[in-house]
Enzyme design. Structure first.
Site, PDB file in Angstrom:
ATOM      1  CE  LYS A 202      -9.223  -3.726   0.179  1.00 14.98           C
ATOM      2  NZ  LYS A 202      -8.596  -2.421   0.444  1.00 14.98           N
ATOM      3  N   GLY A 360      -1.761  -1.329  -0.702  1.00 16.76           N
ATOM      4  CA  GLY A 360      -1.195  -1.562   0.623  1.00 16.76           C
ATOM      5  C   GLY A 360      -0.585  -2.946   0.735  1.00 16.76           C
ATOM      6  N   GLY A 384      -6.648   0.274  -5.210  1.00 23.83           N
ATOM      7  CA  GLY A 384      -7.904   0.640  -5.884  1.00 23.83           C
ATOM      8  C   GLY A 384      -7.858   2.079  -6.381  1.00 23.83           C
TER       9      GLY A 384
HETATM   10  N1  LIG Z   1      -6.198 -16.786  -4.320  1.00 28.06           N
HETATM   11  C1  LIG Z   1      -6.437 -15.984  -3.281  1.00 28.06           C
HETATM   12  N2  LIG Z   1      -7.406 -16.285  -2.384  1.00 28.06           N
HETATM   13  C2  LIG Z   1      -7.629 -15.475  -1.325  1.00 28.06           C
HETATM   14  N3  LIG Z   1      -6.941 -14.339  -1.071  1.00 28.06           N
HETATM   15  C3  LIG Z   1      -5.981 -14.000  -1.936  1.00 28.06           C
HETATM   16  C4  LIG Z   1      -5.673 -14.785  -3.081  1.00 28.06           C
HETATM   17  N4  LIG Z   1      -4.658 -14.193  -3.727  1.00 28.06           N
HETATM   18  C5  LIG Z   1      -4.329 -13.084  -3.039  1.00 28.06           C
HETATM   19  N5  LIG Z   1      -5.107 -12.963  -1.946  1.00 28.06           N
HETATM   20  C6  LIG Z   1      -5.033 -11.937  -0.873  1.00 28.06           C
HETATM   21  O1  LIG Z   1      -5.244 -10.654  -1.386  1.00 28.06           O
HETATM   22  C7  LIG Z   1      -4.859  -9.749  -0.365  1.00 28.06           C
HETATM   23  C8  LIG Z   1      -4.520  -8.393  -0.933  1.00 28.06           C
HETATM   24  O2  LIG Z   1      -5.587  -7.933  -1.737  1.00 28.06           O
HETATM   25  P1  LIG Z   1      -5.894  -6.382  -1.998  1.00 28.06           P
HETATM   26  O3  LIG Z   1      -6.275  -5.721  -0.704  1.00 28.06           O
HETATM   27  O4  LIG Z   1      -6.884  -6.372  -3.113  1.00 28.06           O
HETATM   28  O5  LIG Z   1      -4.485  -5.818  -2.482  1.00 28.06           O
HETATM   29  P2  LIG Z   1      -3.848  -4.357  -2.326  1.00 28.06           P
HETATM   30  O6  LIG Z   1      -3.939  -3.960  -0.858  1.00 28.06           O
HETATM   31  O7  LIG Z   1      -2.445  -4.471  -2.800  1.00 28.06           O
HETATM   32  O8  LIG Z   1      -4.688  -3.447  -3.182  1.00 28.06           O
HETATM   33  C9  LIG Z   1      -3.697 -10.408   0.353  1.00 28.06           C
HETATM   34  O9  LIG Z   1      -3.940 -10.390   1.742  1.00 28.06           O
HETATM   35  C10 LIG Z   1      -3.663 -11.838  -0.220  1.00 28.06           C
HETATM   36  O10 LIG Z   1      -3.522 -12.835   0.779  1.00 28.06           O
HETATM   37  O1  LIG Z   2      -6.029  -0.409   1.492  1.00 26.93           O
HETATM   38  C1  LIG Z   2      -6.612   0.407   0.780  1.00 26.93           C
HETATM   39  O2  LIG Z   2      -6.822   0.207  -0.546  1.00 26.93           O
HETATM   40  P1  LIG Z   2      -6.052  -0.887  -1.473  1.00 26.93           P
HETATM   41  O3  LIG Z   2      -6.180  -2.268  -0.842  1.00 26.93           O
HETATM   42  O4  LIG Z   2      -6.805  -0.799  -2.779  1.00 26.93           O
HETATM   43  O5  LIG Z   2      -4.621  -0.443  -1.615  1.00 26.93           O
HETATM   44  C2  LIG Z   2      -7.103   1.730   1.281  1.00 26.93           C
HETATM   45  O6  LIG Z   2      -6.713   1.948   2.616  1.00 26.93           O
HETATM   46  C3  LIG Z   2      -8.609   1.852   1.118  1.00 26.93           C
HETATM   47  O7  LIG Z   2      -9.263   0.920   1.954  1.00 26.93           O
HETATM   48  P2  LIG Z   2     -10.734   0.406   1.571  1.00 26.93           P
HETATM   49  O8  LIG Z   2     -10.614  -0.411   0.291  1.00 26.93           O
HETATM   50  O9  LIG Z   2     -11.179  -0.421   2.755  1.00 26.93           O
HETATM   51  O10 LIG Z   2     -11.606   1.636   1.362  1.00 26.93           O
END
Ligand SMILES: Nc1ncnc2c1ncn2[C@@H]1O[C@H](COP(=O)(O)OP(=O)(O)O)[C@@H](O)[C@H]1O
Ligand SMILES: O=C(OP(=O)(O)O)[C@H](O)COP(=O)(O)O
Length: 404
Positions: A202, A360, A384
Site C-alpha cells: 500500500k 493484516g 496503516g
Molecule cells: N516488492 C513487492 N512487490 C509487490 N508486492 C509486494 C512487494 N513486497 C511486498 N509486497 C506485498 O505487500 C503485501 C502486504 O502489504 P500491506 O497490505 O501494505 O501490508 P499490511 O497488511 O501488513 O499493512 C503482501 O501481500 C506482499 O506480497
Molecule cells: O488491512 C487493513 O489495513 P493494513 O493493510 O494497513 O493492515 C485494514 O483492513 C484497512 O483496509 P484498507 O486499507 O483497505 O482500508
C-alpha cells in the site's frame, strides 16, 4: 485519553448492538490463510453475547468497488467465527437489504449475525459525507448501540467507522482499547534507538507517514513494494517493479529531510528480481542499482530485498530498543521471495526491548513463516492505522469514540 468503553453504554441485555470489526483477512481460493483478525474480534463479541445482547457484526473485506463481488464475500469469515464462538453465527447475504433486515429481526438475545461486506455498498467509502451519512443511517436502523472494534480501519473516514458512531450511543471495544494501550507507549518517550521498518504494497498510503515519522525515530528501514520509489528517487532504474512515479520528488524531499535531521533512511543495497510474479519464476539477486541488468532486462520485477540487505536490516533491528514493523519485505506468499520478511521477523524476536508487528499481511506473514505470536512484544491488527497513530495523527475512528 478518554476512550468511551462498553460499560458506558449501560445494560445491553436484549438490545441490538452493531459491532464494527476489521475482519479483512487474507484469502486464497476462498480459504482464510490467516484468521488472526477473526480471533482478535472474539473477546468483544463474546463479552456482548455474555451480556445477552443481540450482536450484529459488520466489516469490510478487501477493496471491492462499491458493488457485490463474490470474491470478497464475508461468508467464509462468518463460518470461521461460527467455529470460534460458543454460540451459532448467522450470515446475511446483504448489508442493509431485505435479508439483513429479516435476520436482524429474527435475532435472539445472545445470538450473533454477520452482515455481508460493507464495501459492497458505495456509501461506505464515498468521499461525499451526505452519502456516507445516508448509508450509516441504514445500518443504524439495526442498532440500539454501536461498538467500534475494527482497529485496522480507524484511520479511515468511512460510514461504518465515523458516521455510524455518531448516530447511536457508541463505544470502543476491547481490541481497540488493548491496541491503544500498547501503541500509546510507542508515542510517549519510546526507548532509543527507535527503528521503524516499512514495506508492503500500500505504497501511496504509507509513503505519507514517513514525513511525520522522521522527527520521531532514529532510523527508517525501507523494504517491500515501497523501496522502488526510493531507488528511483536515487536515480536508479527499477524495471517493472512496483513504483509510484508521481511520488519520486516527494521521496527525494524525505531523503533530504532525513539527512538534515540525522535520521537514517536505510535503503536496500541488493534485491531479488524475478522474471514474472509467480512462485516458479526465474529470479536473480542483483545490486539495487542494477535491477535492469539481469537476464530479464526492463521487465524484471523486484519481489524481495536481497540477502545483504536482509542481514543489514537484521543488525539494525537487533540493536534497537524499540521497533515497529509494518509491511512484508517481499512477496512472502511465494516461497522464493519470503527470505527478507523471514530475516526481519526473526530479528524482531531478538530485540532487547519492545518489538511490535502491525498490519493484516505482516501478522499473517510472521505466522505463516512459523513464528509464535508470543515471540513479539505485540502483534497489532492494524498496519496503516498503527502507523498513522504513531505519527501522532488524529484518527477519525478514534476521535469519534472520545480519544484525543
Ligand atoms: N516488492 C513487492 N512487490 C509487490 N508486492 C509486494 C512487494 N513486497 C511486498 N509486497 C506485498 O505487500 C503485501 C502486504 O502489504 P500491506 O497490505 O501494505 O501490508 P499490511 O497488511 O501488513 O499493512 C503482501 O501481500 C506482499 O506480497
Ligand atoms: O488491512 C487493513 O489495513 P493494513 O493493510 O494497513 O493492515 C485494514 O483492513 C484497512 O483496509 P484498507 O486499507 O483497505 O482500508
Amino acid at each position: 485519553m478518554t476512550l468511551r468503553t462498553i460499560d458506558s453504554l449501560g445494560p445491553l441485555a436484549g438490545t441490538r448492538v452493531v459491532v464494527r470489526c476489521d475482519l479483512n483477512v487474507p484469502l486464497k481460493d476462498g480459504v482464510i490463510t490467516d484468521d488472526g483478525r477473526v480471533r482478535a474480534s472474539v473477546p468483544t463479541i463474546t463479552a456482548l453475547v455474555d451480556q445477552g445482547a443481540k450482536v450484529i457484526v459488520i466489516s469490510h473485506l478487501g477493496r471491492p468497488e462499491g458493488a457485490p463481488d463474490p470474491k470478497y464475500s464475508l461468508a467464509p469469515v462468518a463460518a470461521r467465527l461460527d467455529e470460534l464462538l460458543e454460540v451459532p453465527v448467522a450470515f446475511a447475504a446483504d448489508t442493509v437489504g431485505e435479508d439483513a433486515a429479516a435476520k436482524v429481526a429474527a435475532l435472539g438475545d445472545g445470538e450473533v449475525l454477520v452482515l455481508e461486506n460493507l464495501r459492497f455498498n458505495p456509501g461506505e467509502t464515498s468521499k461525499n459525507e451526505a452519502e456516507r451519512t445516508a448509508f450509516a443511517g441504514q445500518i443504524a436502523e439495526f442498532a440500539d448501540a454501536v461498538v467500534s472494534d475494527g482497529f485496522g480501519v480507524v484511520h479511515r473516514k468511512q460510514a461504518s467507522v465515523y458516521e455510524l458512531e455518531q448516530l447511536r450511543p457508541s463505544a470502543a471495544g476491547l481490541l481497540i482499547a488493548n491496541e491503544l494501550d500498547v501503541l500509546y507507549r510507542l508515542t510517549e518517550n519510546p526507548e532509543r534507538p527507535y527503528v521503524v521498518v516499512l514495506g508492503g504494497s500500500k505504497v501511496s498510503d504509507k509513503l505519507g507517514v514517513i514525513e511525520h515519522l522522521l522527527p520521531r525515530v532514529d532510523a527508517l528501514l525501507i523494504g517491500g513494494g515501497m523501496l522502488f520509489t526510493f531507488l528511483a528517487a536515487q536515480g536508479h532504474k527499477v524495471g517493472s517493479s512496483l513504483l509510484e512515479a508521481d511520488q519520486i520528488d516527494t521521496v527525494k524531499g524525505y531523503l533530504a529531510d532525513a539527512a538534515e535531521r540525522g535520521v537514517d533512511i536505510v535503503l536496500p543495497t541488493d534485491v531479488v528480481v524475478a522474471e514474472s510474479f509467480s512462485a516458479d519464476a526465474a529470479h536473480e539477486v542483483t545490486a539495487a542499482d542494477g535491477i535492469e541488468e539481469t537476464a530479464f532486462g526492463a521487465s524484471g520485477l523486484g519481489l524481495d530485498i536481497g540477502p545483504d540487505t536482509a542481514a543489514a536490516f537484521a543488525e539494525r533491528i537487533r540493536g534497537a530498543k524499540t521497533v515497529f514493523w509494518n509491511g512484508p519485505m517481499g512477496v512472502f506468499e511465494l516461497a522464493p521471495f519470503a527470505a527478507g520478511t523471514r530475516a526481519v521477523a526473526s530479528a524482531l524476536t531478538e530485540v532487547d526491548g519492545l518489538s511490535v508487528v502491525g498490519g493484516g499481511d505482516s501478522a499473517a506473514a510472521v505466522r505463516q513463516l512459523g513464528f509464535d505470536d508470543d515471540a513479539f512484544g505485540h502483534i497489532s491488527t492494524g498496519g496503516g492505522a498503527s502507523l498513522e497513530f504513531l505519527e501522532g495523527k488524529k484518527l477519525p475512528g478514534l476521535e469519534v469514540l472520545g480519544w484525543q
